[in-house]
Structure formats: C-alpha cells, structure tokens
Scaffold this active site. Structure first.
Site, PDB file in Angstrom:
ATOM      1  N   TYR A   6     -11.540  -1.453   0.269  1.00  0.00           N
ATOM      2  CA  TYR A   6     -11.399  -1.119   1.696  1.00  0.00           C
ATOM      3  C   TYR A   6     -10.071  -0.441   1.989  1.00  0.00           C
ATOM      4  O   TYR A   6      -9.853  -0.004   3.110  1.00  0.00           O
ATOM      5  CB  TYR A   6     -11.568  -2.382   2.548  1.00  0.00           C
ATOM      6  CG  TYR A   6     -10.290  -3.100   2.923  1.00  0.00           C
ATOM      7  CD1 TYR A   6      -9.504  -3.710   1.959  1.00  0.00           C
ATOM      8  CD2 TYR A   6      -9.866  -3.182   4.249  1.00  0.00           C
ATOM      9  CE1 TYR A   6      -8.344  -4.370   2.300  1.00  0.00           C
ATOM     10  CE2 TYR A   6      -8.695  -3.842   4.596  1.00  0.00           C
ATOM     11  CZ  TYR A   6      -7.937  -4.433   3.608  1.00  0.00           C
ATOM     12  OH  TYR A   6      -6.763  -5.074   3.946  1.00  0.00           O
ATOM     13  N   ARG A   7      -9.207  -0.296   0.988  1.00  0.00           N
ATOM     14  CA  ARG A   7      -7.848   0.173   1.243  1.00  0.00           C
ATOM     15  C   ARG A   7      -7.212   0.462  -0.111  1.00  0.00           C
ATOM     16  O   ARG A   7      -7.682  -0.042  -1.126  1.00  0.00           O
ATOM     17  CB  ARG A   7      -7.091  -0.956   1.944  1.00  0.00           C
ATOM     18  CG  ARG A   7      -5.839  -0.590   2.703  1.00  0.00           C
ATOM     19  CD  ARG A   7      -5.448  -1.788   3.539  1.00  0.00           C
ATOM     20  NE  ARG A   7      -4.193  -1.587   4.255  1.00  0.00           N
ATOM     21  CZ  ARG A   7      -3.610  -2.523   4.991  1.00  0.00           C
ATOM     22  NH1 ARG A   7      -4.164  -3.697   5.123  1.00  0.00           N
ATOM     23  NH2 ARG A   7      -2.479  -2.292   5.624  1.00  0.00           N
ATOM     24  N   TYR A  55       0.806  -1.218   0.000  1.00  0.00           N
ATOM     25  CA  TYR A  55       0.000   0.000   0.000  1.00  0.00           C
ATOM     26  C   TYR A  55       0.841   1.271   0.000  1.00  0.00           C
ATOM     27  O   TYR A  55       0.319   2.354   0.142  1.00  0.00           O
ATOM     28  CB  TYR A  55      -0.986  -0.027   1.169  1.00  0.00           C
ATOM     29  CG  TYR A  55      -1.964  -1.186   1.042  1.00  0.00           C
ATOM     30  CD1 TYR A  55      -3.033  -1.124   0.140  1.00  0.00           C
ATOM     31  CD2 TYR A  55      -1.791  -2.358   1.766  1.00  0.00           C
ATOM     32  CE1 TYR A  55      -3.894  -2.192  -0.026  1.00  0.00           C
ATOM     33  CE2 TYR A  55      -2.657  -3.437   1.615  1.00  0.00           C
ATOM     34  CZ  TYR A  55      -3.705  -3.344   0.715  1.00  0.00           C
ATOM     35  OH  TYR A  55      -4.573  -4.394   0.547  1.00  0.00           O
TER      36      TYR A  55
END
Lengths: 531, 531
Positions: free
Chosen positions: A473-474, A93
C-alpha cells in the site's frame, strides 16, 4: 550552493543558478536553501543504503499558494524537478528526500495555518505545514469538541499523512477517508478547488460533501505527483462520551488465524468500530523494550532471528501470550458495555484468550493510549541493533481471512530467519475488510553488510509476495518502482493510465518524478538511475 | 436505420452505416438497435421539453468488456460518440438519453452477471447491467447475510446508481462511498483495473481496500466520461440484529431550522447512523396521495402553488405536523434502545415534536420501510398535474445548519409560488455533514406551457442558488452545462482540469460528450447545440 550539491539531471549549473535567482525572487533569498547544512536536513535519516542517492540540489520554502504557482512556472521554464513535502516526516518511506537525485525540495512547512475549525460541522481546513500538534492545539483552543487521530510521533503533517494513506485509529480509520475538498496547484501553475470548493463566490459547502459535481478528483492527488495540495479539508470526530481500550492476548504460536477470524465479523459489523493492531511475539517483546530505550543485546546475544522458544519463554515469563491485539472503541459508556459483551462472548470461545479493558470518560484528561493527543518519542525499535538505526517496511494489503494472513506471515517469517533478522511484525487493520501485514526490518546504518542484507530482504519479500498476489500500500522512495511493478494487470495498465494523466497535467515532469513509480514521458529516462 | 434517425454530428450517412456494420461484427446484428421503435425506448420518458433533442442515432448492447474494447476502437475510427448507460434508469436526470443528439447509446444491460458475493468480507463484484433486484436475489440465494440499500424503483443499475452518486439509506450512505475497485475500458480500448485489482495474477484483495498504491482513480470515473466501467466492487452491509424506523413530526411552518439543528449533532456523532429525509408540507401531502394513484385535482382545484393555510389544514386534519423526518437505524436491539433514548431526549426539547418508531428483528420478514428489498412502483407524484407527467429536480448541496437550510428553502418556495407550482421538496441527508435540498417540479408533458414554465423555473433556481453560493450534486442531461457553470472557481479551473484529462484519455471525444458539462476539445463545438 556548495560544491558537493548535485544538479537536477540534465540542467546546467548556469541554468540552475538562474533558476535559483528566480526562485529567490518569489520566496526571498532566505528561503532558497542551498547550503550543505540545509540540504543535509532533507536527507533520509533512515535510508536503507546511501542517503546521498536521494540528495536534493536545494530546497524552497514558500508561504502561499500564489508563491507555489510562481515557483512551478519557473520550474517549468528551466525543467527543474520539484519534490513537494508537507513537513517531510514521511518516516520509513524516505522522509523529505526525493526519488530523483538533484530534485529541488518544495518544502511547504511554512504554510502552517489552520484556516478554519468548524465545531458544528466537524471539520478543519488546513495548510500542508500544519502538523498534528498544531491541529490538536487549534482544536483544544476551541473547546476540544473535535478529535484527530494522531500518528506517533505527532510532528508529521496532517495533509502529508492523509495524502500518503496513513492509518488513523478512530472510527474514521485511514486518514484519506476523511479528506473533503482540496486546493491544488497544478504543474502549469493553475489552481483548482475540488468538489464543492468550485462553487464561487459564497460557497460554504467545500468541507461538507466530498463528491461535488462531475468527476471526483481528491484521491487522484494522493500518493501521486499530479499537483501540489495547498489546502485540504479534513473531517474530525466529535468528542465521544467514552473510549474503551481493549488488549486481547492469545497464548500459542498457532493462534494467528483464530485471532484474525474472531476479529473479522466483529470489525465488519462495526462492533469493533475502529482499526485494531495485531502484534506478533517479536513485536510484543521489542516494543516495550524500545520504549525503555533498551536494545537487543540486553536480552539476546546470538546472531540471526531470535529463536521462537526463547521468544515464547520471555513472553510467558511476563504472563503474556504469543499473539496480541489492541484497539480502542468509541461510544457512550452503555454502548461500550454492549460492544464489550459481544467481544468477550466471541473470545470466550477461543481457548486461552485473555481480554483486558480500560475506559476513559468525557471530562477526564486525555490518556496516551487513546492516540488522540500527539506525543513526541523516538521511533520504537529503530536502534534495536545499535544506532544510528534505520528500518524498512514490507506492507502488503491482505484480506482478514485467518488462513490467508497466516500464509503471508509464514512467508515473511521464513525469510526473516533466512536473512537473520528478528521478525518484528504488526498487522494494521485498515477498515472492515483489510489488513496491512507490516513486518519491519531494523538495521544499524553503520553496518554496511547488515544494511545491504535488510535491503535485499525487502526486495525478496516484494518478489515472494508478488508471486502470491500481494501488493503493497506504500513504499520507500528507493523501492517505489519495485512496488509499482506489483500492480501489473494487463501489462501495467494502471501505470499507463497514470502516465497519460501525468503527461497531460505535467508535460515537463516537474512535479515529483518517480513518485509511486510514476515518471511520465519527460522524466522516464531517469527511472532506475537515482545517481 | 429509419429515415427519422439523427446521425452523429459531423458523421456522414455512409460512414455511419459503415460503423454500424463494424459494430455488428462485434455484437451481432441483433444487438445493433436502429429501428424507430428501439430508438424510442432510449428517449427520456420524463423530458422537460422535446425529448427528440436528445435522441440517439442507434444503440449497441455488448456482453463483455472485450466487446466494449472493440466497440470503442471502431467508434474512434469513425468519430462516433457513444453514450454508455448501465441499465438506463437515470430517471429525472435523462434516463438513457445522451446529452448530444445523434450519439450511439452503449447499453450495458446485457452485462448482468453478479461475479462474486463474499459473505465473509462483505462485498459483491458486479457488472453494469446488474440491477437491485438481481443483486438482492443473488444475496438472498447465499443466505441474505448481506444487505443493499435499494432506491425505488429497484430496476436501476447498482453500478449506474453508484456512479451517479445516488443516495443509500443504510449506514453506508451515498452509494459511491461503497465503491471498491473497478474495471474500466478507456476510450482507446485499454482496460484498467483500479486499486488492488492491479495486482496480478493471484490477487484476492481487489474488493477489500480502496486505495491500492499510487493515485486512486475510482471516483474520477464517477459522474464523468473518462471510461466505461465494466465491473465494480461494492461493499455491502452485514445483516444487523435489528432495524428501527423513526418518523418525527414538528407542527409549525417555522420549525425547519430547529428540525435541522436538532438532527445535526445526532447525525454527526452517529447516533443517527444512516441518512434521514426531511419532507416539507407539500411533499407530506403529495407522497401518500400519489402512492394511492391520486392526482392534484382530487384535493385542490385552484391554479398556482396550493396556499399554505390549505396545506396546513389538510395536514392538521390528518393529525400530522408541517415538517416530517424519517430514517432507519441499524444496530442490536439494545443498541437501538440507547439510540432511541438519545433521540427522544433531543426532540423532547422541541415544542410539539412527535416521535413514532417501529422495529424489525433478525428472523422476521423484511419490511418495505427498511428499503432493503427492491420494489417496483410508479414514481411518486409524477402525474400530479395529470399525465403523462415529468419532473425536474433542483438539487443543491447545503450544510445542515438550520438558518442556511431555511434560507435555501425560502428562496425555493418563493420561486415555486411565482411560477405557480406546488412546492414539493425533500431534504436528503447525504452523510454527517450535508443535505441535498431537493425540490421537484412536476408537470404535465402534454401541456407545453407548463413544461416551458417548469424548465424556466429550474434555470431560475440554478441562477438564484449560484448567486448565493449553492452548487447542485447532479443534473438532468438538458442542464448539465448549467450546473457545471455553478462551479466557477478561478474561471472554471475544475472544468479546465476535466478537459485536460478528457483530452488525454479520449482525444476524439467519443465517450459521452457533454456529460456533467465535460466536452473536451474534440466535441466542444457541439456544446449548447443539442440539435
């Protein structure tokens, strides 16, 4: 500062140098990190593209909340954007790298104290630099009566993981569920304690009740940029009497819906009392190989997505089915017997289902499959196409209804075939009612064409999914705006709300501009212009 | 509007009448309620003092979120404070009455649709006017496969109860735990959907995952005044195979600590998988009597707090112990056997402990003790001293450590003796790690001296508790600032944070000024001046 370091956008070299001097007055010269070598460690090691687009200008490493307060005040005066990271292990991420190039990384890894472990009440109070090893050791030192759920690898921050909504594999589930009470330094330098932490002096209930009195703030400080979390309470699982591992396999490619629909009522009624992970056939092949350090070329030479019949033959030759699910249950030994009987009865109705189990009992050494003790190992699969590898995840939240999950998977699989990547996909159960469908694209970072293709695949999946009503969600730092765009209800009302709060709490936009697509008025000009 | 109606503070009669006309343009004249009779229904029926200090100027009853949007826009133009209530049954905490006298009640009871019941995924989507009866009936109409936790009496709003952090008695615990996804009309008329509700169009995951993407807002809209919740998702318990009721009694006045310390590990490890309630000797006497409609004078004539030896004799003559705890467990029948064995083993070690149990099995009619089906009955004890009665609660959150709970109870008991009230006290378990110590002062509202004394007792307890580090989880409208004052960390940093967000989202302070001590800049001038 070396010549190649970027400056924070809109800040002159003279102003920046003045700010660095003032920062050094707070944390000391040794902890204002400006050398090329230091800055390099804050680049995203798995960047899907040019990591330099998210290069920081410097990093600061304070040791106390008071130092953080002083740093944000200086940053406000000089309009320097700060990118707070706990330990910076937000792998896949963005790692430690900021959305906005030239931001200064606020590295909290030196704030690494386990401030309290409370065996009677089942919680710990930690600082952001505490990683899963640190907390595990602190708990073991007090008798190992409390357990964490540890991600792999275990060097990530307990706070960072919870703030990013990381998944846990005990009955406590998603680690954000276990947050109870925060200390937060706001952008203006004010420091607030949430929930019962506001009771002062003499309060002892900060970590026992989440809601306190009045508005409940904790979760507003997750996946956001409204403050710097400098302490956090986390609820911990009392050591159970026993743990059971389940590995359930279904034989055929068409078995995904029945897998999901069989698991759903068992998870909803808490018979399965912790999250499960379903693996698709590609993942079932790739994970064991990657764990042995093997790459794709040792089993398949052709381009594109490996053909399904090859995948099926490979799994059958190992005696494995096409769809596999794994989970751990936590209870007494007799309680686990009851749960196992129900699970076996449910899967007895599914043709070809195989159920394997094993158990751990209190007093035995912790086993790796329990995911309770942290480990260090290379990220599975990352060098699948040769290295240095990278990976990009698509991560939409989907209700565990077999037909709906299959619809998403079909959509994903077709695009992987089209873009020519092996379709590695997990399905991470995140509570009784939801699954993150989590296909992961591995690529060789030295292959520019493959990297570009992986990036394009991600964007195409975002668009495909959004058109069908799926939201992630991310997101990786490169895609935070793309994912925010999926949440478009009422012309992006959620973003308007976020911007209003951002402007109120951080009018100069000094904290993590662009995080999760929240820029605020002061920094919106930089949106979509990473360099 | 009658002559005796107050005006909103700082608003002229002409402006107010103009606003009422505009409100009527939205909801129709019939639903702009200004008659004395109508306004009277919004007074606090249990007010600890002059109910008129919290009188509203009018009430509005919209039927849709769009009407709410239009109303808040009008309120902004005329600077009319609105006090949103779902069904207004916030009993003991102010009912429907506003903190600020002259506010207009925004009564959402006509928004009473159960929008969705999802048996497969275990949730409902409801509007604020849906009460526990409505939801129960909707669930029964779909087969009764999902259960609610219902407070008594059941006429309260499902949304209102969750927003105020009401306690539930199933494994889902405090009802705020079960909130998943909201639609909120903000003060500026914008409407936002939280979490996965932002995914649009085609999203089906609004009620399955709480966290969505980016900052998580839901709990910020609880116990606050940042918006009007017009829809809310709530997770519901799948009907279990069996339910067991436990009633455990300890004989002696000194047994409170051992009661708490014996329950704590059983609750923390989820053997006791739902909240318990401990009742002190006064409550054990008063609850059964009140349920039969009896008042104090039928058993005791003297003034002051009934003597402990009288209380003890009364309980012993009934074969009851001084400390009692009750709870329900939810599992399969065999699972309940395992839980019961552990609980009995733990209490076998406590001298004089008696454990009684009973069970319900799927297929049998729901029993009242299960607290699953809503009922209507008079609030227990309210007319203890003759009526019309009122009551005030003190409600500090305390860790379930025997010595600490006993410390609070001793502090409370001494003050009840000093102020001459029978010391009715419950201990409401709110999760694995916390208890709300909940003494309740009953008084006869026609006895001005007694009412004054009850009010003074509350303020003394707040101060005593705050000095020892205890903070309340909830407050009556008359005491909202007092309780907010308990949360004083860093010179009231939590209130500063609340005010900043309030000013950003509601610069004119039109939504519920003073709620939980949050006034915002626009209305702070009215703080502490209810009339």
């Amino acid at each position: 500062m070396t010549a190649s370091a970027p400056l924070p956008p809109g800040v002159s070299a003279a102003d920046f140098n003045q700010a660095l001097k003032e920062f050094a007055g707070v944390v000391g010269h040794d902890w204002v990190l400006t050398s090329e070598e230091d800055r390099h460690t804050y680049l995203d090691a798995f960047a899907p593209g040019d990591a330099d687009k998210h290069a920081c200008s410097a990093a600061l490493a304070p040791t106390t909340a008071e130092e953080v307060q002083a740093l944000v005040k200086i940053a406000n005066r000089h309009r320097i954007p700060l990118w707070p990271v706990s330990t910076g292990r937000n792998l896949a991420y963005g790692g430690s790298a900021p959305v906005l190039r030239g931001s200064v990384v606020l590295d909290l890894k030196r704030m690494n104290r386990v401030l309290e472990v409370n065996n009677e009440l089942g919680y710990a109070l930690v600082e952001p630099g505490v990683n899963f090893f640190d907390l595990f050791e602190a708990l073991q030192a007090q008798g190992g009566k409390l357990w964490i759920s540890t991600p792999a690898p275990g060097w990530g921050s307990v706070i960072g993981n919870a703030l990013e909504h990381g998944v846990g594999y005990t009955p406590y589930g998603v680690n954000a569920n276990s947050i109870c009470g925060m200390e937060v330094v706001l952008a203006n330098g004010d420091v607030v304690r949430t929930g019962m932490g506001g009771v002062n002096p003499g309060g002892q209930e900060w970590q026992v009740f989440k809601y306190g009195y009045g508005p409940v703030w904790d979760l507003m400080f997750t996946q956001s940029n409204f403050g710097v979390v400098t302490k956090m309470g986390i609820w911990l699982l009392p050591e159970p009497e026993a743990v059971a591992n389940f590995a359930i396999s279904l034989p055929d490619m068409g078995d995904l819906p029945v897998m999901v629909d069989t698991l759903r009522p068992l998870r909803l009624d808490d018979t399965i009392n912790a999250p499960y992970t379903i693996t698709n056939p590609y993942r079932s092949i790739m994970d064991p190989m990657s764990a042995q350090g093997k790459t794709r070329s040792t089993i398949y030479k052709g381009p594109g997505c490996m053909p399904l019949d090859f995948v099926e033959q490979t799994l059958r030759s190992r005696g494995e089915g096409m769809w596999n699910v794994g989970f751990n249950l936590f209870d007494s030994d007799k309680g686990l017997d009851l749960r196992e009987a129900k699970i076996r009865a449910a899967f007895d109705k599914v043709p070809g289902a195989k159920v394997k189990t094993m158990r751990w009992h209190r007093g035995e050494p912790l086993a790796g499959w329990m995911r309770v003790s942290p480990v260090l190992f290379p990220l599975a699969g990352v060098d699948w196409y040769g290295g240095p590898g990278g990976h990009i995840n698509y991560a939409p939240v989907v209700a565990p209804i077999g037909s709906r999950i299959a619809e998403v998977y079909d959509m994903v699989y077709r695009r992987y075939v089209e873009f020519g990547f092996d379709c590695y996909c997990g399905f991470l159960n995140i509570g009784g009612r939801a699954i993150v469908v989590n296909p992961c694209t591995f690529f060789n970072r030295e292959d520019a064409e493959m990297t570009r293709r992986a990036r394009e695949l991600a964007r195409v999946l975002y668009k495909d999914g959004a058109a069908k009503g799926f939201g992630d969600y991310r997101a990786h730092i490169s895609f935070m705006d793309d994912v925010a765009d999926m949440y478009g209800y009422n012309d992006h009302a959620a973003r308007r709300l976020g911007d209003k709060v951002k402007d109120a709490l951080d009018p100069n936009g000094i904290l993590a501009p662009g995080k999760q697509g929240l820029w605020g008025s002061a920094q919106r000009v930089h949106k979509g212009k990473p360099a």
